[in-house]
Design an enzyme around this catalytic site. Structure first.
Site, PDB file in Angstrom:
ATOM      1  N   GLU A  25       2.872   4.813  -4.239  1.00  0.00           N
ATOM      2  CA  GLU A  25       3.044   5.805  -5.314  1.00  0.00           C
ATOM      3  C   GLU A  25       4.467   6.377  -5.390  1.00  0.00           C
ATOM      4  OE1 GLU A  25       0.388   5.842  -3.121  1.00  0.00           O
ATOM      5  OE2 GLU A  25      -0.873   4.852  -4.608  1.00  0.00           O
ATOM      6  N   ASP A  31      -8.689   4.318  -3.133  1.00  0.00           N
ATOM      7  CA  ASP A  31      -9.687   4.571  -2.088  1.00  0.00           C
ATOM      8  C   ASP A  31     -10.901   5.284  -2.663  1.00  0.00           C
ATOM      9  OD1 ASP A  31      -7.973   3.383  -0.278  1.00  0.00           O
ATOM     10  OD2 ASP A  31      -7.069   5.270   0.336  1.00  0.00           O
ATOM     11  N   ASP A  75       0.840  -1.199   0.000  1.00  0.00           N
ATOM     12  CA  ASP A  75       0.000   0.000   0.000  1.00  0.00           C
ATOM     13  C   ASP A  75       0.875   1.250   0.000  1.00  0.00           C
ATOM     14  OD1 ASP A  75      -2.383   1.359  -0.037  1.00  0.00           O
ATOM     15  OD2 ASP A  75      -2.769   1.174   2.108  1.00  0.00           O
TER      16      ASP A  75
END
Length: 816
Positions: free
Chosen positions: A424, A489, A421
């Protein structure tokens, strides 16, 4: 003048007009030479190197004067083949051609144009240029401050071609008109529109059936004609000036060629096609055990449970980087994981690339030189939502070794999947320095490198196992590492659901076949049972079935009210019944790069009215799916593609797409979204199992949709043990091929089995259902022998039981 001559003149006229639009008057041709399998074209300001990878893939690199060529690519894995080429000089132009792609270099004004089998594709407009980044100070874009110079490559577009690509976005299927930022960045709580998300890619695809991949990961922009001047422009802060033009005879070819270039997705473990239990998050062992037990008690299939960040800390903030079980709340993790595995449920845990200075591993990370550095040569630390942090340098050997050591330890405990997670990375200051470059130079390949670390580790240390890698960030080619990406999300609202088909369809076109959403929506504590039901019903026909959400409103169906739970159970059980078909889609993706979800463009590439369509799509080749995307809908507009009949999967009602394709309003049912099956399709199905561990193909249901318009049909089923890496390549597989022929009034169905050298064909029984049979057959023969059959007049369904046999070839002949 003959038709052939007219066609040739038309093609030359198109090429000439394209060249006239696409030219750079300041660039002068000086020389051309062919050597070492590539063409070198020298100009007044540098050199072009043009290299074929295949008849349908050609690479062009521009190296400005004073620079040297950079051969390193993070995306390309295909080795250039010995492709036969021809080189012709025709006065003011040069033609360099494979059997498919032809490159035409016009000397003055200088221009490079590409065509495929005589059809013009695209041409450089001004080619390599410098542009000013006009982002203003204080904007929300990646660059804040004074304008800066970017290196760009500019192409000319036809005025009416549609554009796709640029990675994960939610702006509509035809993305022309936008200037997209190439900087992976999460968008929390997005809805129906998002121009920047966690998985951007420097690839453009055209309705003219070609792709251009810009082979440079550095941050920048991909401008899809935002200036309305018929220009496609790639802009970057620096790096390679290299792109590949990829063509094909169909969309299947284009995407297949692109994934040949950048790597095919390995087939995930079979349990990845099952149902997941997941929320943010399970706080202790008892919560997790109770949840798994409840799925079993409620007769809802389950294959995996996923632990969010509470597995390593009691609080959301301050604990990131611990990456070890919190023994207060999870006192016996190995036993818990083993108990789940005994029930056929795999364990997946979250990991992040941030190590907080309050975590138990902070000193270890610093001492082992794991963290990315600042300008002063010390670990670069900064504040973000979770605390004061450093970032693992995934590009350094120390960072890779340290993180893989943690994964290896989790694997020893029984953990079966990696969840990466915030990759990026979520927050990545521009002054961070990595082993191979600055933050902005490597930002877009951080997730790519991370997925590669896991894939490489498995290949080295657990070579017989298939990794499961759930991540929300990647780059061109990350699919070859086995990434299972999700769309971030998303808002838990109808607006969040509305963007999901487009995102998955676009990413599948760009080689990333397993893009999927948090089913039900993630962000915000919204309780909307209708939304949840419709999202899960859509989820049956998207790549991964994984409800996930903030814990205030349960994401797991077992904790929803009875009616909603019943509808969710029905959807999940259908997902498991479709395992033979869905697993075969994974095999086709692995072998051919075929997306699991396919836009209508695949079916009708020359039909302008489907270019922007995502409301109806194909699940594999033979299912037509229309998600319900608005509350309270009584009907949905379903598009039926041309030249085929389609049958309602639930009622058997027939619809025709006619000769041009048609849209019809279809009445909705609460228990499913509109799903149709192509006439002539074979759909292999199976009995529902509680977990894919108990799945096998010793008894399958084989459904065939008969129609008088179909003279021949085909399908297949791929099977292996669901676990072994590269099972097909090792000969540990079986491939069943189904065919139909209709001659006069005899429908003949055939099953042929191909078995790998290291596989034992099981004795198999087949429960055959032939749909749309208008009258009782006069006879049915199975393997040449008269067989008992049943025919239902109301449903027009013929059923035949093919007895268990280990024969490679089976036959059914029906006298209609």
């Amino acid at each position: 003048m003959t038709i052939q001559t007219l066609a040739k003149v038309a093609t030359l006229t198109l090429l000439a007009s394209q060249a006239a639009l696409a030219q750079n008057a300041d660039r002068k041709f000086t020389s051309v030479a062919e050597r070492d399998g590539q063409l070198e074209v020298r100009t007044s300001d540098g050199s072009y190197f043009i290299k074929p990878y295949s008849a349908a893939i050609i690479e062009t690199s521009f190296v400005p004067q004073g620079e040297s060529a950079d051969p390193a690519s993070h995306a390309v894995v295909l080795l250039p083949a010995a492709v036969k080429t021809t080189l012709k000089q025709k006065g003011g132009s040069i033609e360099y051609a494979t059997a498919g792609i032809k490159v035409t270099i016009t000397k003055s004004p200088f221009c490079i144009a590409y065509a495929y089998k005589g059809k013009p594709l695209v041409a450089e407009k001004r080619g390599y240029i410098h542009v000013t980044d006009d982002v203003v100070k204080g904007s929300k874009d990646i660059h804040k401050g004074e304008p800066r110079q970017l290196e760009a490559i500019e192409f000319a577009l036809d005025k009416d071609e549609a554009l796709y690509g640029a990675g994960e976005r939610a702006v509509g299927m035809n993305r022309r008109g936008y200037r997209f930022t190439l900087y992976n960045k999460a968008h929390y709580g997005y809805g129906e529109h998002s121009e920047l998300m966690g998985y951007t890619m420097p690839v453009a695809m055209s309705s003219k059936m070609y792709a251009i991949h810009f082979d440079n990961p550095q941050t920048g922009y991909l401008d899809f004609d935002s200036g309305k001047n018929n220009a496609l422009t790639y802009e970057a802060i620096g790096g390679r000036k290299t792109y590949q033009v990829i063509a094909g005879d169909s969309w299947e070819d284009v995407v297949g060629n692109y994934t040949s270039l950048t790597g095919k997705q390995p087939l995930p473990p079979r349990w990845a096609f099952g149902n997941f239990a997941m929320r943010f998050g399970y706080h202790d062992e008892q919560e997790a055990r109770d949840t798994v037990a409840k799925f079993i008690a409620e007769d809802i299939p389950l294959d995996a449970i996923v632990f969010d960040l509470f597995w390593f800390g009691k609080e959301i903030k301050g604990t990131m980087g611990n990456l070890a079980w919190d023994k207060d709340n999870f006192p016996q993790p190995e036993r818990m994981i083993a108990d789940f595995k005994d029930k056929g449920v795999q364990t997946v845990v979250i990991t992040e690339p941030f190590v907080l200075n309050t975590s138990s591993r902070w000193r270890e990370a610093v001492d082992n030189k794991v963290l990315a550095l600042g300008p002063d040569g010390q670990p670069r630390t900064y504040d973000f939502y979770f605390g004061h942090t450093g970032l693992i340098d995934i590009f350094s050997q120390q960072g890779k070794d340290w993180l893989w050591g943690i994964y290896k330890g989790l694997h020893a405990q029984g953990v079966a999947g990696v969840w990466g997670d915030l990759g990026e990375p979520e927050y990545h200051p521009t002054d961070v320095r990595h082993a191979t470059g600055s933050a902005d130079q490597v930002h877009n390949i951080y997730g790519h490198q991370w997925a590669g670390l896991v894939a490489d580790g498995y290949q080295r240390d657990f070579p017989n196992e298939r990794p499961f890698i759930l991540m929300r960030s990647g780059y061109s080619g990350t699919q070859r590492y086995g990434i299972i990406p999700w769309s971030g999300d998303v808002n838990r609202g109808w607006d969040g659901l509305q963007s999901q088909p487009e995102i998955s369809l676009q990413m599948g076109m760009q080689g990333v076949g397993y893009m999927h959403s948090d089913l039900g929506g993630f962000a915000n504590p919204v309780l909307d049972d209708e939304l949840y039901q419709r999202w899960l019903q859509y989820g049956v026909f998207q790549p991964v079935f994984r409800p996930h959400a903030q814990e205030e409103v349960p994401s797991e169906p077992v904790y929803r009210e009875e009616h909603t739970k019943a509808l969710a159970r029905e959807a999940i059980r259908l997902r498991y019944r479709l395992l033979p078909y869905n697993y075969t889609l994974g095999f086709d993706n692995n072998q051919q790069g075929l997306p699991l979800m396919r836009p209508m463009l695949y079916e009708e590439p020359r039909n302008a009215k489907v270019r922007a369509m995502s409301s109806t799509y194909l699940w594999g080749k033979d299912f037509l799916v229309t998600p319900v995307l608005h509350p309270g809908q009584a009907s949905a507009d379903v598009y039926f593609p041309a030249n085929s009949a389609w049958f309602d999967f639930y009622t058997g009602e027939k619809q025709s797409g006619g000769t041009t394709g048609t849209t019809r309003a279809i009445a909705l049912s609460a228990d499913h979204v509109p799903v149709y099956v192509r006439a002539g399709a074979f759909i292999p199905m199976s009995k529902v199992v509680q977990t894919t561990r108990d799945y096998n193909t010793r008894q399958i249901e084989l459904h065939y949709w008969h129609d008088a318009s179909v003279q021949a049909g085909s399908g297949k089923l791929y099977d292996d043990d669901g676990l072994t890496a590269q099972a097909y390549e090792q000969g540990k597989y079986e491939l069943l091929r189904f065919t139909s022929t209709l001659r006069d009034k005899t429908l003949s169905l055939r099953v042929a089995s191909e078995v790998g050298k290291q596989y034992q064909r099981p004795e198999r029984g087949i429960a055959l259902s032939v749909h749309n049979v208008g009258a009782a057959p006069s006879s049915v023969r199975v393997d040449g022998k008269v067989a008992v059959f049943a025919w239902d007049q109301a449903t027009r369904l013929l059923t035949v039981q093919m007895p268990a046999s280990d024969q490679a070839n089976r036959s059914v002949d029906i006298a209609l």
